[in-house]
Write a protein that holds these residues in place. Structure first.
Motif, PDB file in Angstrom:
ATOM      1  N   MET A 131     -39.730 -21.091  -5.071  1.00  0.00           N
ATOM      2  CA  MET A 131     -40.648 -22.156  -5.432  1.00  0.00           C
ATOM      3  C   MET A 131     -41.026 -22.957  -4.199  1.00  0.00           C
ATOM      4  O   MET A 131     -40.285 -23.004  -3.226  1.00  0.00           O
ATOM      5  N   GLU A 132     -42.142 -23.630  -4.270  1.00  0.00           N
ATOM      6  CA  GLU A 132     -42.592 -24.445  -3.153  1.00  0.00           C
ATOM      7  C   GLU A 132     -41.691 -25.660  -2.983  1.00  0.00           C
ATOM      8  O   GLU A 132     -41.072 -26.144  -3.919  1.00  0.00           O
ATOM      9  N   ASN A 133     -41.583 -26.144  -1.749  1.00  0.00           N
ATOM     10  CA  ASN A 133     -40.811 -27.348  -1.489  1.00  0.00           C
ATOM     11  C   ASN A 133     -41.712 -28.559  -1.722  1.00  0.00           C
ATOM     12  O   ASN A 133     -42.874 -28.551  -1.360  1.00  0.00           O
ATOM     13  N   CYS A 134     -41.201 -29.590  -2.331  1.00  0.00           N
ATOM     14  CA  CYS A 134     -41.989 -30.776  -2.666  1.00  0.00           C
ATOM     15  C   CYS A 134     -41.861 -31.817  -1.560  1.00  0.00           C
ATOM     16  O   CYS A 134     -40.897 -31.834  -0.817  1.00  0.00           O
ATOM     17  N   LEU A 135     -42.821 -32.697  -1.506  1.00  0.00           N
ATOM     18  CA  LEU A 135     -42.767 -33.799  -0.561  1.00  0.00           C
ATOM     19  C   LEU A 135     -41.591 -34.705  -0.885  1.00  0.00           C
ATOM     20  O   LEU A 135     -41.257 -34.922  -2.040  1.00  0.00           O
ATOM     21  N   SER A 136     -40.979 -35.256   0.150  1.00  0.00           N
ATOM     22  CA  SER A 136     -39.842 -36.136  -0.082  1.00  0.00           C
ATOM     23  C   SER A 136     -40.223 -37.604  -0.086  1.00  0.00           C
ATOM     24  O   SER A 136     -39.360 -38.455  -0.194  1.00  0.00           O
ATOM     25  N   GLY A 137     -41.488 -37.935   0.033  1.00  0.00           N
ATOM     26  CA  GLY A 137     -41.910 -39.330   0.000  1.00  0.00           C
ATOM     27  C   GLY A 137     -41.692 -40.010   1.334  1.00  0.00           C
ATOM     28  O   GLY A 137     -41.433 -39.379   2.354  1.00  0.00           O
ATOM     29  N   ILE A 138     -41.771 -41.336   1.324  1.00  0.00           N
ATOM     30  CA  ILE A 138     -41.724 -42.093   2.578  1.00  0.00           C
ATOM     31  C   ILE A 138     -40.516 -43.017   2.691  1.00  0.00           C
ATOM     32  O   ILE A 138     -40.400 -43.766   3.653  1.00  0.00           O
ATOM     33  N   VAL A 139     -39.601 -42.954   1.748  1.00  0.00           N
ATOM     34  CA  VAL A 139     -38.472 -43.894   1.749  1.00  0.00           C
ATOM     35  C   VAL A 139     -37.661 -43.791   3.036  1.00  0.00           C
ATOM     36  O   VAL A 139     -37.386 -44.810   3.685  1.00  0.00           O
ATOM     37  N   LEU A 140     -37.257 -42.596   3.438  1.00  0.00           N
ATOM     38  CA  LEU A 140     -36.452 -42.466   4.655  1.00  0.00           C
ATOM     39  C   LEU A 140     -37.218 -42.897   5.895  1.00  0.00           C
ATOM     40  O   LEU A 140     -36.667 -43.542   6.786  1.00  0.00           O
ATOM     41  N   LYS A 141     -38.471 -42.553   5.940  1.00  0.00           N
ATOM     42  CA  LYS A 141     -39.316 -42.939   7.072  1.00  0.00           C
ATOM     43  C   LYS A 141     -39.378 -44.469   7.183  1.00  0.00           C
ATOM     44  O   LYS A 141     -39.235 -45.031   8.267  1.00  0.00           O
ATOM     45  N   GLU A 142     -39.576 -45.137   6.052  1.00  0.00           N
ATOM     46  CA  GLU A 142     -39.645 -46.601   6.035  1.00  0.00           C
ATOM     47  C   GLU A 142     -38.293 -47.239   6.360  1.00  0.00           C
ATOM     48  O   GLU A 142     -38.225 -48.214   7.110  1.00  0.00           O
ATOM     49  N   LEU A 143     -37.202 -46.699   5.794  1.00  0.00           N
ATOM     50  CA  LEU A 143     -35.872 -47.237   6.095  1.00  0.00           C
ATOM     51  C   LEU A 143     -35.554 -47.102   7.574  1.00  0.00           C
ATOM     52  O   LEU A 143     -34.992 -48.018   8.187  1.00  0.00           O
ATOM     53  N   ASN A 144     -35.910 -45.976   8.162  1.00  0.00           N
ATOM     54  CA  ASN A 144     -35.691 -45.764   9.586  1.00  0.00           C
ATOM     55  C   ASN A 144     -36.478 -46.797  10.396  1.00  0.00           C
ATOM     56  O   ASN A 144     -35.952 -47.417  11.326  1.00  0.00           O
ATOM     57  N   ARG A 145     -37.741 -47.002  10.044  1.00  0.00           N
ATOM     58  CA  ARG A 145     -38.586 -47.967  10.757  1.00  0.00           C
ATOM     59  C   ARG A 145     -38.008 -49.381  10.649  1.00  0.00           C
ATOM     60  O   ARG A 145     -37.895 -50.101  11.639  1.00  0.00           O
ATOM     61  N   ILE A 146     -37.609 -49.772   9.441  1.00  0.00           N
ATOM     62  CA  ILE A 146     -37.090 -51.123   9.205  1.00  0.00           C
ATOM     63  C   ILE A 146     -35.772 -51.347   9.939  1.00  0.00           C
ATOM     64  O   ILE A 146     -35.575 -52.384  10.588  1.00  0.00           O
ATOM     65  N   THR A 147     -34.868 -50.393   9.864  1.00  0.00           N
ATOM     66  CA  THR A 147     -33.568 -50.566  10.526  1.00  0.00           C
ATOM     67  C   THR A 147     -33.722 -50.612  12.042  1.00  0.00           C
ATOM     68  O   THR A 147     -33.103 -51.438  12.702  1.00  0.00           O
ATOM     69  N   ARG A 148     -34.581 -49.756  12.602  1.00  0.00           N
ATOM     70  CA  ARG A 148     -34.820 -49.768  14.058  1.00  0.00           C
ATOM     71  C   ARG A 148     -35.454 -51.100  14.482  1.00  0.00           C
ATOM     72  O   ARG A 148     -35.086 -51.662  15.507  1.00  0.00           O
ATOM     73  N   ALA A 149     -36.399 -51.588  13.681  1.00  0.00           N
ATOM     74  CA  ALA A 149     -37.070 -52.857  13.997  1.00  0.00           C
ATOM     75  C   ALA A 149     -36.093 -54.032  13.969  1.00  0.00           C
ATOM     76  O   ALA A 149     -36.325 -55.059  14.603  1.00  0.00           O
ATOM     77  N   ASN A 150     -34.976 -53.870  13.261  1.00  0.00           N
ATOM     78  CA  ASN A 150     -33.976 -54.934  13.170  1.00  0.00           C
ATOM     79  C   ASN A 150     -32.773 -54.694  14.071  1.00  0.00           C
ATOM     80  O   ASN A 150     -31.704 -55.273  13.867  1.00  0.00           O
ATOM     81  N   GLY A 151     -32.940 -53.808  15.057  1.00  0.00           N
ATOM     82  CA  GLY A 151     -31.902 -53.618  16.062  1.00  0.00           C
ATOM     83  C   GLY A 151     -30.817 -52.613  15.731  1.00  0.00           C
ATOM     84  O   GLY A 151     -29.819 -52.531  16.442  1.00  0.00           O
ATOM     85  N   PHE A 152     -30.982 -51.865  14.671  1.00  0.00           N
ATOM     86  CA  PHE A 152     -29.996 -50.853  14.318  1.00  0.00           C
ATOM     87  C   PHE A 152     -30.385 -49.512  14.937  1.00  0.00           C
ATOM     88  O   PHE A 152     -31.557 -49.239  15.171  1.00  0.00           O
TER      89      PHE A 152
END
Length: 181
Positions: free
Chosen positions: A1-22
């Motif tokens: 079967m085709e693989n589905c999109l995983s959305g943007i949650v991880l991308k956003e969490l990564n951006r937010i945590t990096r922006a806050n010094g993590f």
């Protein structure tokens, strides 16, 4: 079967945590049964399965090895996380699950008053005395339904044909864990 999109949650969490010094060593998107999944509409039923859990264990081991090699957190390379915002997320407002499902009221004829629904509700929306759910706090995650062994709570859809069609479409492809190490 085709693989589905995983959305943007991880991308956003990564951006937010990096922006806050993590510093982010890794991320993963694992598959679980959809919160709207029921006997009528089974979406990702049985997930995570043994294969998913094995992949999670391997991911944990990879993270342990990666972190052991790093001298300073600043040495961690920035993760390149993919993901697209699903079309439905672009159209529907935040917390739109409220439009498609009723709050899972308790049927006291089946309820054993074990209290597990109260404990498992991530928003503290269930009153300990009456077992009623605060409509403002309830996000319709249905954690209370999933943990209720005597099935005193059930998912009741508001726009059943629409929900059935949407979830059947969501279930058309087999999602797999996506790892970023």
């Amino acid at each position: 079967m085709e693989n589905c999109l995983s959305g943007i949650v991880l991308k956003e969490l990564n951006r937010i945590t990096r922006a806050n010094g993590f510093y982010v060593a890794g991320a993963a998107s694992f598959v679980g049964q959809h919160s709207f999944s029921s006997e009528l509409i089974q979406v990702s039923k049985g997930r995570p399965n043994a294969d998913d859990l094995q992949k999670a264990k391997l991911f944990g081991n990879d993270m342990k090895q990666k972190i052991a090699k790093v001298q300073q957190a600043a040495d961690l390379p920035e993760l390149s996380i993919s993901g697209k915002r699903p079309l439905m997320a672009k159209i529907l407002p935040l917390n739109s699950s409220r439009m498609f499902a009723h709050i899972p009221e308790v049927n006291l004829d089946f309820c054993t008053h074990c209290g597990i629904c109260i404990v498992k509700c991530p928003f503290g929306a269930i009153d300990a005395d009456t077992l009623a759910i605060d409509k403002e706090k309830c996000l319709r995650c249905f954690a209370c339904v999933k943990v209720c062994k005597p099935q005193a709570r059930k998912i009741k859809y508001k726009k059943k044909p629409l929900v059935v069609r949407f979830l059947t479409n969501v279930n058309r492809c087999q999602k797999e864990p996506v790892l970023y190490v």
